[in-house]
Motif scaffolding. Sequence first.
Motif, PDB file in Angstrom:
ATOM      1  N   PHE A  89       0.825  -1.220   0.000  1.00  0.00           N
ATOM      2  CA  PHE A  89       0.000   0.000   0.000  1.00  0.00           C
ATOM      3  C   PHE A  89       0.859   1.271   0.000  1.00  0.00           C
ATOM      4  O   PHE A  89       0.497   2.275   0.605  1.00  0.00           O
ATOM      5  CB  PHE A  89      -0.939   0.023   1.221  1.00  0.00           C
ATOM      6  CG  PHE A  89      -1.702  -1.256   1.420  1.00  0.00           C
ATOM      7  CD1 PHE A  89      -2.829  -1.535   0.655  1.00  0.00           C
ATOM      8  CD2 PHE A  89      -1.278  -2.196   2.352  1.00  0.00           C
ATOM      9  CE1 PHE A  89      -3.526  -2.729   0.821  1.00  0.00           C
ATOM     10  CE2 PHE A  89      -1.968  -3.396   2.526  1.00  0.00           C
ATOM     11  CZ  PHE A  89      -3.102  -3.659   1.755  1.00  0.00           C
ATOM     12  N   ALA A  90       2.021   1.210  -0.668  1.00  0.00           N
ATOM     13  CA  ALA A  90       3.004   2.286  -0.510  1.00  0.00           C
ATOM     14  C   ALA A  90       3.077   3.240  -1.693  1.00  0.00           C
ATOM     15  O   ALA A  90       3.789   4.236  -1.625  1.00  0.00           O
ATOM     16  CB  ALA A  90       4.385   1.685  -0.253  1.00  0.00           C
ATOM     17  N   THR A  91       2.379   2.965  -2.783  1.00  0.00           N
ATOM     18  CA  THR A  91       2.501   3.844  -3.950  1.00  0.00           C
ATOM     19  C   THR A  91       1.711   5.132  -3.720  1.00  0.00           C
ATOM     20  O   THR A  91       0.726   5.154  -2.989  1.00  0.00           O
ATOM     21  CB  THR A  91       1.989   3.144  -5.230  1.00  0.00           C
ATOM     22  OG1 THR A  91       0.628   2.791  -5.039  1.00  0.00           O
ATOM     23  CG2 THR A  91       2.796   1.902  -5.518  1.00  0.00           C
ATOM     24  N   ARG A  92       2.199   6.207  -4.333  1.00  0.00           N
ATOM     25  CA  ARG A  92       1.544   7.505  -4.147  1.00  0.00           C
ATOM     26  C   ARG A  92       1.525   8.267  -5.466  1.00  0.00           C
ATOM     27  O   ARG A  92       2.478   8.195  -6.247  1.00  0.00           O
ATOM     28  CB  ARG A  92       2.289   8.330  -3.096  1.00  0.00           C
ATOM     29  CG  ARG A  92       2.338   7.632  -1.750  1.00  0.00           C
ATOM     30  CD  ARG A  92       2.792   8.551  -0.671  1.00  0.00           C
ATOM     31  NE  ARG A  92       1.846   9.636  -0.445  1.00  0.00           N
ATOM     32  CZ  ARG A  92       1.944  10.503   0.554  1.00  0.00           C
ATOM     33  NH1 ARG A  92       2.933  10.419   1.402  1.00  0.00           N
ATOM     34  NH2 ARG A  92       1.055  11.450   0.698  1.00  0.00           N
ATOM     35  N   ASP A  93       0.468   9.058  -5.654  1.00  0.00           N
ATOM     36  CA  ASP A  93       0.280   9.777  -6.918  1.00  0.00           C
ATOM     37  C   ASP A  93       1.495  10.606  -7.315  1.00  0.00           C
ATOM     38  O   ASP A  93       1.928  10.575  -8.446  1.00  0.00           O
ATOM     39  CB  ASP A  93      -0.933  10.709  -6.831  1.00  0.00           C
ATOM     40  CG  ASP A  93      -2.235   9.919  -6.792  1.00  0.00           C
ATOM     41  OD1 ASP A  93      -2.210   8.727  -7.165  1.00  0.00           O
ATOM     42  OD2 ASP A  93      -3.256  10.492  -6.387  1.00  0.00           O
ATOM     43  N   GLY A  94       2.050  11.368  -6.371  1.00  0.00           N
ATOM     44  CA  GLY A  94       3.141  12.279  -6.702  1.00  0.00           C
ATOM     45  C   GLY A  94       4.461  11.601  -6.983  1.00  0.00           C
ATOM     46  O   GLY A  94       5.456  12.271  -7.264  1.00  0.00           O
ATOM     47  N   LEU A  95       4.486  10.281  -6.912  1.00  0.00           N
ATOM     48  CA  LEU A  95       5.755   9.560  -7.016  1.00  0.00           C
ATOM     49  C   LEU A  95       5.842   8.659  -8.248  1.00  0.00           C
ATOM     50  O   LEU A  95       6.788   7.893  -8.382  1.00  0.00           O
ATOM     51  CB  LEU A  95       5.986   8.737  -5.743  1.00  0.00           C
ATOM     52  CG  LEU A  95       6.079   9.570  -4.450  1.00  0.00           C
ATOM     53  CD1 LEU A  95       6.145   8.665  -3.227  1.00  0.00           C
ATOM     54  CD2 LEU A  95       7.283  10.500  -4.486  1.00  0.00           C
TER      55      LEU A  95
END
Length: 304
Positions: A248-254
């Motif tokens: 659950f570690a992905t993020r939009d800004g990355l």
Amino acid sequence: MAEYTPSELLALVNASQVSAGDERVRAITARVVADLFRTIEEFEVTPNEFWSAMKWLTRLGQADMVGLITAGLGFDRLLDILEEEADEAKARALGTPRAIEGPLYVAGAPLSQREVRLDEGNEGKGETLVMEGRVLGLDGKPVPHAVVDVWHCNEQGRYSHFDPSQPDYNLRRRIETDAEGNYRFRSFLPPGYAIPPNSPVSELFDLLGRHGNRPAHIHFLVSGLSKRALTTQVNIPGDTFLDDDFAFATRDGLIVSLEKVERSTEYASLGVTGSFTRVRFDFVLQDSLNESETIAASRYQTAA
Ligand code: MBD
Ligand code: FE
């Protein structure tokens, strides 16, 4: 008299004391034990189930896989969410979004000035990647001589140190930025990660009906001057697990943009010839509130 109901036993466990101990540890332990007592009663957990679980915990620790379970059950991301909520509550300006360290960081990677071949010894594995950019403060000014600590898995999705077949510090390097905050490195686009099969972790995930895959990503621990050290990851677009990460570690800004470059003479010092994929990414560091925030330490180094 030593005959107890479950609730009398619980009260006794949580009240027993011969010295002051630590108030916070006492309070948190009392809550966790109470929740587990209640779970065992409510689900009528059998002795066999209970001891199987304790055996599993022991095997998990012996396999050094506690950090995989915490990630897979969302605890690592929870701590990031709470840190960001604390920043927002204090009206602290945010920089590049943080993302979990994960259990596979190793401190002390070789240090280079401004640029490095992260893929040294991995020639011809995967699509050539050049990632470059700057380390900046919230004011947009570069952070001179910042340190970018970068690590990713090999072409089989395994990390050096934890996979004894790889050389020490394979695909792990630190880069000191120049006076303008510039860094760059050459590597290859890594694949995703999957939890080891036939492990205590996969046993639980099978029983939960869950997969243990992470989308392709590259880890960073960035620090410099009086800025707050940043632990983050970038994700490579197009991966099927981008929105279905077991940690659950992905993020939009990355999620970075991939730029296909046919040829360039700009990267001769990195040995780049022919076509490659370029990623441009600037890291923006928060201002620190105290010295300890500036230290580029992994979570295990920091933990008491
Ligand atoms: C990884 O590569 C990772 O980054 C995390 C967070 C958990 C397991 C494997
Ligand atoms: Fe990882």
